[in-house]
Scaffold this motif. Structure first.
Motif, PDB file in Angstrom:
ATOM      1  N   PRO A 183       0.820  -1.216   0.000  1.00 53.87           N
ATOM      2  CA  PRO A 183       0.000   0.000   0.000  1.00 53.87           C
ATOM      3  C   PRO A 183       0.854   1.266   0.000  1.00 53.87           C
ATOM      4  N   ILE A 184       0.549   2.170  -0.909  1.00 53.08           N
ATOM      5  CA  ILE A 184       1.170   3.488  -0.952  1.00 53.08           C
ATOM      6  C   ILE A 184       0.114   4.476  -0.465  1.00 53.08           C
ATOM      7  N   GLU A 185       0.400   5.164   0.638  1.00 53.12           N
ATOM      8  CA  GLU A 185      -0.608   6.026   1.255  1.00 53.12           C
ATOM      9  C   GLU A 185      -0.935   7.235   0.386  1.00 53.12           C
ATOM     10  N   PHE A 186       0.107   7.867  -0.146  1.00 48.22           N
ATOM     11  CA  PHE A 186      -0.121   8.988  -1.047  1.00 48.22           C
ATOM     12  C   PHE A 186       1.113   9.203  -1.918  1.00 48.22           C
ATOM     13  N   CYS A 214      -5.413   5.475  -2.682  1.00 51.35           N
ATOM     14  CA  CYS A 214      -4.168   6.230  -2.613  1.00 51.35           C
ATOM     15  C   CYS A 214      -4.427   7.682  -3.008  1.00 51.35           C
ATOM     16  N   PHE A 215      -4.108   8.615  -2.136  1.00 51.66           N
ATOM     17  CA  PHE A 215      -4.249  10.027  -2.460  1.00 51.66           C
ATOM     18  C   PHE A 215      -3.078  10.462  -3.349  1.00 51.66           C
ATOM     19  N   VAL A 216      -3.362  11.339  -4.295  1.00 55.02           N
ATOM     20  CA  VAL A 216      -2.343  11.835  -5.219  1.00 55.02           C
ATOM     21  C   VAL A 216      -2.326  13.350  -5.151  1.00 55.02           C
ATOM     22  N   ALA A 224      -5.341  18.462  -9.579  1.00 52.55           N
ATOM     23  CA  ALA A 224      -5.987  17.164  -9.701  1.00 52.55           C
ATOM     24  C   ALA A 224      -5.770  16.411  -8.397  1.00 52.55           C
ATOM     25  N   GLY A 225      -6.496  15.339  -8.212  1.00 50.01           N
ATOM     26  CA  GLY A 225      -6.315  14.502  -7.042  1.00 50.01           C
ATOM     27  C   GLY A 225      -6.979  15.063  -5.802  1.00 50.01           C
ATOM     28  N   ARG A 226      -6.782  14.362  -4.681  1.00 48.44           N
ATOM     29  CA  ARG A 226      -7.455  14.700  -3.427  1.00 48.44           C
ATOM     30  C   ARG A 226      -6.530  15.345  -2.399  1.00 48.44           C
ATOM     31  N   LEU A 227      -5.221  15.416  -2.731  1.00 50.66           N
ATOM     32  CA  LEU A 227      -4.245  15.920  -1.764  1.00 50.66           C
ATOM     33  C   LEU A 227      -3.626  17.224  -2.241  1.00 50.66           C
ATOM     34  N   SER A 228      -3.728  18.256  -1.433  1.00 51.26           N
ATOM     35  CA  SER A 228      -3.068  19.534  -1.706  1.00 51.26           C
ATOM     36  C   SER A 228      -1.626  19.453  -1.218  1.00 51.26           C
ATOM     37  N   LEU A 229      -0.677  19.639  -2.128  1.00 50.27           N
ATOM     38  CA  LEU A 229       0.740  19.660  -1.748  1.00 50.27           C
ATOM     39  C   LEU A 229       1.189  21.098  -1.583  1.00 50.27           C
ATOM     40  N   ARG A 230       1.796  21.380  -0.432  1.00 47.36           N
ATOM     41  CA  ARG A 230       2.261  22.734  -0.134  1.00 47.36           C
ATOM     42  C   ARG A 230       3.767  22.702   0.079  1.00 47.36           C
ATOM     43  N   GLU A 231       4.495  22.688  -1.018  1.00 50.63           N
ATOM     44  CA  GLU A 231       5.954  22.667  -0.936  1.00 50.63           C
ATOM     45  C   GLU A 231       6.444  23.968  -0.317  1.00 50.63           C
TER      46      GLU A 231
END
Length: 275
Positions: A183-186, A214-216, A224-231
């Protein structure tokens, strides 16, 4: 650890809601709200960046004539990584599977530029997977969507200078990672050198064929996807554009996010982008 250096960053998952501790089958789709709660429960983790850049001295490593032997690690103690994460109260490790130079930290069939062909000679990701399971640590993956080895890419440059196109290669690599390593969580998808010829919506759909829970997330580019990435971002409510450096429009206007992650290095700034 004295034989090699690794860049560690703090990665923190944010989501507003109550606890819901439910195990899941990665191949069986569950309710998005429940899954978002499970992602949130991981709280914070260790972002491990270990690749050509470790030996080059800068974050971006132009491919030039570097083959797998450029990765000169002499040891790999993934149990120590996971024990450290566990002792610190972390819920997951976010591991760099491939950076822009195309060097793969797993035993891929898509290229010879991989850790198993390096002097280290092992599948680092497979070893990490076992250690994560041993210590009860979840696993998430970083993946550079583009690749300087692919047609159209400009070596050492970002997507504004040239985008490497190889959608079938991207799909094959993601499939390997999704089907061979549990399983890859995100996913922390890096758009710095383009999407590799498979756009973000298509990338999410491809991932969900194999692991629908898996959230992307994408650090910039098409939302796109369900996860907001905040670099290099900060905590805050979903929809708050001030929380992110690169994804401001997406954060403010995209309605698909169910959770947010922000990543920040624990090392002080280095001149010239050096790690």
């Amino acid at each position: 650890m004295k034989h090699f250096a690794i860049l560690l960053l703090i990665s923190i998952i944010l989501f507003s809601g109550c606890d819901h501790k439910t195990a899941y089958d990665p191949a069986k789709k569950i309710n998005d709200t429940i899954r978002a709660e499970q992602i949130k429960e991981m709280k914070w983790g260790m972002f491990v960046c270990w690749s050509f850049s470790t030996f080059y001295g800068q974050e971006w490593t132009p491919t030039l004539d570097k083959d797998a032997a450029f990765f000169r690690a002499t040891g790999c103690n993934t149990d120590q990584w996971c024990k450290t994460a566990k002792d610190a109260g972390m819920g997951y490790i976010l591991f760099l599977s491939k950076h822009h130079d195309g060097f793969c930290l797993w035993d891929t069939k898509t290229t010879d530029k991989k850790a198993t062909n390096s002097p280290l000679g092992i599948d680092v990701l497979a070893k990490l997977r076992k250690s994560c399971d041993k210590y009860g640590i979840k696993l998430a993956l970083y993946f550079s969507e583009g690749d300087w080895n692919w047609p159209g890419a400009v070596d050492g440059k970002g997507h504004r200078d040239g985008i490497g196109i190889n959608p079938e290669m991207k799909k094959a690599q993601l499939k390997e990672l999704l089907t061979n390593y549990g399983p890859i969580e995100f996913w922390w998808m890096d758009h710095a050198v383009g999407d590799g010829g498979l756009n973000h919506q298509e990338t999410v759909q491809w991932v969900h064929q194999f692991q629908p829970n898996c959230f992307v997330g994408f650090n910039h580019g098409e939302p796109a996807g369900r996860l907001s990435l905040r670099e290099m971002g900060k905590p805050g409510a979903i929809g708050d554009a001030s929380t992110t450096k690169y994804n401001k429009d997406a954060e403010a206007n995209y309605k698909g996010y169910l959770a947010a992650e922000f990543t920040y290095p624990i090392l002080p700034p280095h001149e010239g982008g050096a790690m």
